[in-house]
Design a protein around this motif. Structure first.
Motif, PDB file in Angstrom:
ATOM      1  N   VAL A   1       0.832  -1.207   0.000  1.00 21.93           N
ATOM      2  CA  VAL A   1       0.000   0.000   0.000  1.00 21.93           C
ATOM      3  C   VAL A   1       0.865   1.255   0.000  1.00 21.93           C
ATOM      4  CG1 VAL A   1      -1.781   1.289   1.231  1.00 21.93           C
ATOM      5  CG2 VAL A   1      -1.889  -1.201   1.150  1.00 21.93           C
ATOM      6  N   LEU A   2       1.902   1.264   0.816  1.00 23.93           N
ATOM      7  CA  LEU A   2       2.747   2.460   0.934  1.00 23.93           C
ATOM      8  C   LEU A   2       3.335   2.921  -0.395  1.00 23.93           C
ATOM      9  CD1 LEU A   2       4.092   4.617   2.657  1.00 23.93           C
ATOM     10  CD2 LEU A   2       5.898   2.981   3.226  1.00 23.93           C
ATOM     11  N   PRO A   3       3.877   2.025  -1.251  1.00 22.08           N
ATOM     12  CA  PRO A   3       4.408   2.517  -2.532  1.00 22.08           C
ATOM     13  C   PRO A   3       3.368   3.203  -3.400  1.00 22.08           C
ATOM     14  CG  PRO A   3       5.257   0.320  -2.077  1.00 22.08           C
ATOM     15  CD  PRO A   3       4.188   0.594  -1.058  1.00 22.08           C
ATOM     16  N   ARG A   4       2.095   2.775  -3.288  1.00 26.63           N
ATOM     17  CA  ARG A   4       1.060   3.374  -4.122  1.00 26.63           C
ATOM     18  C   ARG A   4       0.680   4.778  -3.659  1.00 26.63           C
ATOM     19  NH1 ARG A   4      -2.405   0.316  -7.165  1.00 26.63           N
ATOM     20  NH2 ARG A   4      -3.428   2.316  -7.556  1.00 26.63           N
ATOM     21  N   VAL A   5       0.851   5.064  -2.367  1.00 26.98           N
ATOM     22  CA  VAL A   5       0.503   6.395  -1.865  1.00 26.98           C
ATOM     23  C   VAL A   5       1.714   7.319  -1.867  1.00 26.98           C
ATOM     24  CG1 VAL A   5      -1.277   5.364  -0.388  1.00 26.98           C
ATOM     25  CG2 VAL A   5       0.960   5.869   0.577  1.00 26.98           C
ATOM     26  N   SER A   6       2.893   6.774  -2.206  1.00 28.41           N
ATOM     27  CA  SER A   6       4.125   7.567  -2.088  1.00 28.41           C
ATOM     28  C   SER A   6       4.139   8.769  -3.018  1.00 28.41           C
ATOM     29  CB  SER A   6       5.341   6.673  -2.371  1.00 28.41           C
ATOM     30  OG  SER A   6       5.450   5.659  -1.409  1.00 28.41           O
ATOM     31  N   SER A   7       3.610   8.607  -4.242  1.00 31.06           N
ATOM     32  CA  SER A   7       3.672   9.719  -5.186  1.00 31.06           C
ATOM     33  C   SER A   7       2.915  10.931  -4.666  1.00 31.06           C
ATOM     34  CB  SER A   7       3.116   9.289  -6.542  1.00 31.06           C
ATOM     35  OG  SER A   7       1.776   8.844  -6.416  1.00 31.06           O
ATOM     36  N   ALA A   8       1.737  10.700  -4.080  1.00 35.64           N
ATOM     37  CA  ALA A   8       0.972  11.815  -3.514  1.00 35.64           C
ATOM     38  C   ALA A   8       1.688  12.412  -2.307  1.00 35.64           C
ATOM     39  CB  ALA A   8      -0.424  11.351  -3.120  1.00 35.64           C
ATOM     40  N   VAL A   9       2.311  11.554  -1.500  1.00 39.37           N
ATOM     41  CA  VAL A   9       3.006  12.029  -0.298  1.00 39.37           C
ATOM     42  C   VAL A   9       4.227  12.855  -0.673  1.00 39.37           C
ATOM     43  CG1 VAL A   9       4.307  11.290   1.736  1.00 39.37           C
ATOM     44  CG2 VAL A   9       2.170  10.130   1.129  1.00 39.37           C
ATOM     45  N   ILE A  10       4.956  12.438  -1.710  1.00 35.79           N
ATOM     46  CA  ILE A  10       6.182  13.152  -2.093  1.00 35.79           C
ATOM     47  C   ILE A  10       5.870  14.594  -2.499  1.00 35.79           C
ATOM     48  CG2 ILE A  10       7.982  13.263  -3.861  1.00 35.79           C
ATOM     49  CD1 ILE A  10       8.016  10.192  -3.798  1.00 35.79           C
ATOM     50  N   VAL A  11       4.830  14.772  -3.309  1.00 38.12           N
ATOM     51  CA  VAL A  11       4.455  16.128  -3.726  1.00 38.12           C
ATOM     52  C   VAL A  11       4.052  16.965  -2.524  1.00 38.12           C
ATOM     53  CG1 VAL A  11       2.817  17.475  -5.074  1.00 38.12           C
ATOM     54  CG2 VAL A  11       3.795  15.400  -6.031  1.00 38.12           C
ATOM     55  N   GLN A  12       3.222  16.383  -1.658  1.00 43.61           N
ATOM     56  CA  GLN A  12       2.770  17.115  -0.479  1.00 43.61           C
ATOM     57  C   GLN A  12       3.935  17.422   0.463  1.00 43.61           C
ATOM     58  OE1 GLN A  12      -0.340  18.299   0.017  1.00 43.61           O
ATOM     59  NE2 GLN A  12      -0.836  17.507  -2.024  1.00 43.61           N
ATOM     60  N   ALA A  13       4.929  16.537   0.510  1.00 45.98           N
ATOM     61  CA  ALA A  13       6.089  16.781   1.373  1.00 45.98           C
ATOM     62  C   ALA A  13       6.866  17.999   0.907  1.00 45.98           C
ATOM     63  CB  ALA A  13       6.993  15.546   1.401  1.00 45.98           C
ATOM     64  N   GLY A  14       7.047  18.139  -0.422  1.00 40.40           N
ATOM     65  CA  GLY A  14       7.728  19.327  -0.930  1.00 40.40           C
ATOM     66  C   GLY A  14       6.985  20.601  -0.585  1.00 40.40           C
ATOM     67  N   LEU A  15       5.674  20.557  -0.744  1.00 42.88           N
ATOM     68  CA  LEU A  15       4.866  21.738  -0.420  1.00 42.88           C
ATOM     69  C   LEU A  15       4.918  22.064   1.072  1.00 42.88           C
ATOM     70  CD1 LEU A  15       1.727  21.020  -2.636  1.00 42.88           C
ATOM     71  CD2 LEU A  15       3.470  22.762  -3.029  1.00 42.88           C
ATOM     72  N   PHE A  16       4.820  21.028   1.902  1.00 45.88           N
ATOM     73  CA  PHE A  16       4.814  21.296   3.336  1.00 45.88           C
ATOM     74  C   PHE A  16       6.175  21.780   3.819  1.00 45.88           C
ATOM     75  CE2 PHE A  16       5.304  19.849   7.778  1.00 45.88           C
ATOM     76  CZ  PHE A  16       4.363  20.709   8.347  1.00 45.88           C
ATOM     77  N   ALA A  17       7.263  21.255   3.241  1.00 47.20           N
ATOM     78  CA  ALA A  17       8.584  21.746   3.620  1.00 47.20           C
ATOM     79  C   ALA A  17       8.700  23.244   3.330  1.00 47.20           C
ATOM     80  CB  ALA A  17       9.672  20.972   2.867  1.00 47.20           C
ATOM     81  N   ALA A  18       8.173  23.660   2.181  1.00 44.21           N
ATOM     82  CA  ALA A  18       8.191  25.086   1.852  1.00 44.21           C
ATOM     83  C   ALA A  18       7.333  25.884   2.827  1.00 44.21           C
ATOM     84  CB  ALA A  18       7.684  25.275   0.416  1.00 44.21           C
ATOM     85  N   ILE A  19       6.152  25.364   3.153  1.00 45.21           N
ATOM     86  CA  ILE A  19       5.267  26.060   4.101  1.00 45.21           C
ATOM     87  C   ILE A  19       5.921  26.152   5.477  1.00 45.21           C
ATOM     88  CG2 ILE A  19       3.066  25.874   5.319  1.00 45.21           C
ATOM     89  CD1 ILE A  19       1.920  24.611   2.767  1.00 45.21           C
ATOM     90  N   ALA A  20       6.541  25.040   5.931  1.00 48.75           N
ATOM     91  CA  ALA A  20       7.195  25.045   7.239  1.00 48.75           C
ATOM     92  C   ALA A  20       8.318  26.076   7.291  1.00 48.75           C
ATOM     93  CB  ALA A  20       7.735  23.649   7.549  1.00 48.75           C
ATOM     94  N   LEU A  21       9.071  26.197   6.190  1.00 45.74           N
ATOM     95  CA  LEU A  21      10.151  27.183   6.151  1.00 45.74           C
ATOM     96  C   LEU A  21       9.600  28.606   6.228  1.00 45.74           C
ATOM     97  CD1 LEU A  21      13.187  27.713   5.803  1.00 45.74           C
ATOM     98  CD2 LEU A  21      12.806  27.774   3.333  1.00 45.74           C
ATOM     99  N   VAL A  22       8.517  28.866   5.513  1.00 40.88           N
ATOM    100  CA  VAL A  22       7.910  30.200   5.539  1.00 40.88           C
ATOM    101  C   VAL A  22       7.377  30.525   6.931  1.00 40.88           C
ATOM    102  CG1 VAL A  22       6.004  31.588   4.650  1.00 40.88           C
ATOM    103  CG2 VAL A  22       7.371  30.204   3.079  1.00 40.88           C
ATOM    104  N   ILE A  23       6.692  29.562   7.557  1.00 45.79           N
ATOM    105  CA  ILE A  23       6.135  29.802   8.898  1.00 45.79           C
ATOM    106  C   ILE A  23       7.248  30.027   9.912  1.00 45.79           C
ATOM    107  CG2 ILE A  23       4.884  28.706  10.802  1.00 45.79           C
ATOM    108  CD1 ILE A  23       3.096  27.372   8.756  1.00 45.79           C
ATOM    109  N   GLN A  24       8.301  29.206   9.830  1.00 44.45           N
ATOM    110  CA  GLN A  24       9.410  29.362  10.769  1.00 44.45           C
ATOM    111  C   GLN A  24      10.063  30.733  10.639  1.00 44.45           C
ATOM    112  OE1 GLN A  24      12.627  26.731  10.013  1.00 44.45           O
ATOM    113  NE2 GLN A  24      13.915  27.526  11.651  1.00 44.45           N
ATOM    114  N   ASN A  25      10.331  31.149   9.398  1.00 41.42           N
ATOM    115  CA  ASN A  25      10.969  32.449   9.209  1.00 41.42           C
ATOM    116  C   ASN A  25      10.015  33.589   9.531  1.00 41.42           C
ATOM    117  OD1 ASN A  25      13.822  32.151   7.961  1.00 41.42           O
ATOM    118  ND2 ASN A  25      12.596  30.628   6.881  1.00 41.42           N
ATOM    119  N   GLY A  26       8.716  33.367   9.302  1.00 40.24           N
ATOM    120  CA  GLY A  26       7.754  34.392   9.685  1.00 40.24           C
ATOM    121  C   GLY A  26       7.733  34.608  11.185  1.00 40.24           C
ATOM    122  N   LEU A  27       7.795  33.511  11.953  1.00 44.28           N
ATOM    123  CA  LEU A  27       7.816  33.637  13.407  1.00 44.28           C
ATOM    124  C   LEU A  27       9.134  34.257  13.882  1.00 44.28           C
ATOM    125  CD1 LEU A  27       6.143  30.237  14.325  1.00 44.28           C
ATOM    126  CD2 LEU A  27       5.151  32.514  14.591  1.00 44.28           C
TER     127      LEU A  27
END
Length: 618
Positions: free
Chosen positions: A173-199
């Motif tokens: 199951v995990l390999p089939r959901v990985s593609s969606a997770v990888i894209v979301q991980a890139g987006l969340f890493a960017a969001i986390a960086l923005v929030i951290q620097n904003g704070l």
């Protein structure tokens, strides 16, 4: 590549900042304060004369640490809980989904400010909390993908092979959901960086005068009119890093979906894990069974879907060793549901309401999940109707059969070495008449033809040396020549292994070639059962006669192909009497008066028809 190169540069700066930075980040050069780029200060100096490049290099460390903490927490919680909720369903799904809804309802910024007040100067704890709060969205995404994947046939095949739930979720199951997770991980890493620097921009997180990207941005905003370049330098670094996270996530997803996972054929499980699995399997071994009757006996089996809507009603049959029982009927008659009920793998929303399933006298309906895991694959094999979706596209054919071989060997209390597993895989592929089985083992499903794939699926089903083989329309997707070869293969394997075969089909020619006995199903119930030769020669139920008349092989030259009027009634809308009466040319008023009994009309011949009842009584 450019995004990866930039992030690699940031990582090198974070790790080797003291070696790379031209100055100490706190060293002051007051005459150069607010100066632009120069030979002494490549990115200029701030209002205290500190080198901007050195501050940005040192600030990379807290930036990456915060992002890693947030993304790691987000991934661990989101992926594990999402897959668990989507695969297990039931109470686990309800509890996890309600928790995710609760997290989504919380005001994230307010929660982070509270955490900063409790842990002043801490960076890791707030970013861990951020990852936990944001994981709710990932849980929903992963759960929705898992709900679809869990219904795929190769997941059902893994369940039939007796693989544990954890093994199926992590490997299939995990390999089939990985593609969606990888894209979301890139987006969340960017969001986390923005929030951290904003704070950090607001004064939370890294304590001044320690350097951080947010701190440099905060100082640049104070001197924007006097030195706008300072904001360009700091903002450019943050902007490029955010862009790199997003682009790398998308590129990695594309590469992931285009590439195939490496073969695991030669891999063997760790000794400790294998020993534990063997001990667990030995405690779940089924008791020795009574072999006086058929190897597989189904009595009074009834299944319904949510509603409640009955889909299978009072189905009974028995199969002896070395015997082939073929189930015939139109789509929607309950054939596949019956097979899945035997395996204990009913789809979501379906449940068995009555009946027993006996395997050599052992009632499978009372077995625990661990006991069923031992039975599936070892005692009962399963072949699905579409071989392409019966195999996991992420792994080679050999890797998937090797996984089943290792599972069955551990269930028997032994762990096979790598070479023994490899030899067993090649032997299984060779036993189903595949040329160069070693080469086939190294191929992925998409690299094989339909006939080769079906043989691979049969080899997978035989990996546990089952006593019963359930084949759900195994020749539907194949041409006539390959179909004949597959049927001949099944017959040969049955003779050499003394297996019982339960085969589901629409094709009367399959019945003629392989069946010993035949069961005709209509609208969830058996309407006729007889020896295959007797039923083909003289069917007694009008539905069986109508099905035979529709067989193109039996159609008279120059005449149109007969068609049964109407369609199979949907579950829950079955007639009170004979369920075939609305479509039957021989129907009378008495046919719809009351349920029709299953009547013995001759030795080994049973039918469910009021006309047959009348003949027997006469």
């Amino acid at each position: 590549m450019a995004a990866a190169a930039w992030l690699l540069l940031v990582l090198v700066c974070a790790v080797f900042a003291p070696l790379i930075a031209p100055y100490d980040p706190q060293a002051q050069d007051l005459p150069a304060a607010l100066s632009g780029p120069s030979g002494s200060h490549l990115l200029g100096a701030d209002q205290l004369g500190r080198d901007v490049l050195s501050q940005l290099i040192y600030g990379a460390r807290p930036a990456l640490i915060g992002v890693v903490c947030a993304v790691a927490t987000w991934l661990v919680l989101g992926v594990s809980l999402g897959i668990t909720a989507g695969y297990l369903r039931g109470r686990a799904d309800s509890a996890i989904s309600r928790t995710a809804d609760l997290l989504l309802s919380l005001p994230g910024l307010v929660v982070l400010l509270v955490v900063f007040s409790v842990f002043p100067g801490s960076l890791i704890v707030p970013m861990l909390v951020l990852g936990g709060l944001a994981s709710a969205g990932l849980i929903r995404i992963v759960r929705s993908v898992t709900l679809t994947v869990r219904e795929d046939l190769y997941v059902k095949a893994a369940q039939v092979l007796g693989l544990s739930r954890v093994r199926i979720m992590t490997r299939h199951v995990l390999p089939r959901v990985s593609s969606a997770v990888i894209v979301q991980a890139g987006l969340f890493a960017a969001i986390a960086l923005v929030i951290q620097n904003g704070l950090s921009f607001l004064g939370f997180g890294v304590v001044l005068p320690n350097p951080s990207w947010g701190g440099v941005l905060g100082e640049a905003s104070q001197v924007l009119l006097r030195s706008p370049w300072l904001l360009v330098a700091a903002g450019g670094v943050v902007g490029l890093t955010v862009l790199a996270f997003v682009l790398l996530g998308n590129a990695t997803r594309d590469a992931w979906t285009e590439a195939w996972a490496p073969s695991q054929l030669s891999s063997a499980p760790p000794a400790g894990r294998g020993a534990r699995a063997a001990r667990a399997a030995s405690t779940a071994q089924a008791p020795h069974a009574d072999t006086s009757g058929g190897v597989l006996t189904v009595r009074g089996l009834s299944v319904e879907f949510d509603g409640p809507r009955p889909v299978v009603s009072d189905v009974s049959f028995s199969i002896g060793r070395g015997e082939t029982l073929v189930v015939v009927g139109e789509t929607g008659c309950g054939k596949s549901v019956t097979a899945l009920a035997v395996l204990g793998l009913l789809p979501s929303g379906a449940r068995r309401t009555a009946g027993t399933v006996l395997l050599d006298g052992m009632d499978l309906t009372t077995c625990s999940r661990k006991e069923l895991a031992v039975v599936r694959g070892n005692r009962i094999g399963y072949i699905a109707q579409d071989p392409m979706v019966s195999l996991d596209p992420n792994f080679t054919v050999g890797a998937q059969i090797a996984e089943a071989v290792r599972r069955h060997s551990r269930a028997s209390g032994r762990t096979l070495p790598r070479k023994a597993v490899r030899d067993r895989v090649v032997g299984l592929l060779g036993s189903v008449n595949l040329r160069d089985p070693a080469a086939v083992a190294r191929k992925y499903p998409h690299q094989l033809s339909g006939g080769m794939l079906q043989r691979c699926v049969i080899a997978l089903a035989l990996s546990g040396d089952p006593d019963v083989l359930i084949a759900d329309e195994p020749t539907t997707a194949l041409d006539v020549t390959i179909q004949a070869e597959i049927l001949a293969l099944l017959r040969r394997l049955q003779e050499t292994r003394n297996m019982a075969i339960l085969l589901i089909t629409h094709d009367w020619e399959v019945v003629a070639q392989i069946a010993d006995r035949t069961v005709v199903m209509y609208a969830g119930e058996i309407v006729e059962e007889a020896a295959a030769a007797d039923l083909l020669a003289a069917p007694e139920h009008p539905y069986a006669r109508a099905l035979l008349a529709c067989d193109p092989v039996r159609a008279l030259p120059g005449h149109g192909l007969p068609v049964i009027p109407g369609s199979v009634p949907v579950p829950g809308a079955w007639p009170a009497g004979c369920r075939f009466a609305p479509r039957c040319a021989e129907a009378e008023q008495k046919c719809s008066a009351a349920p029709v009994a299953f009547t013995r009309t001759a030795a080994g011949h049973f039918t469910r028809c009021v006309h047959a009842e009348a003949r027997v009584q006469a």
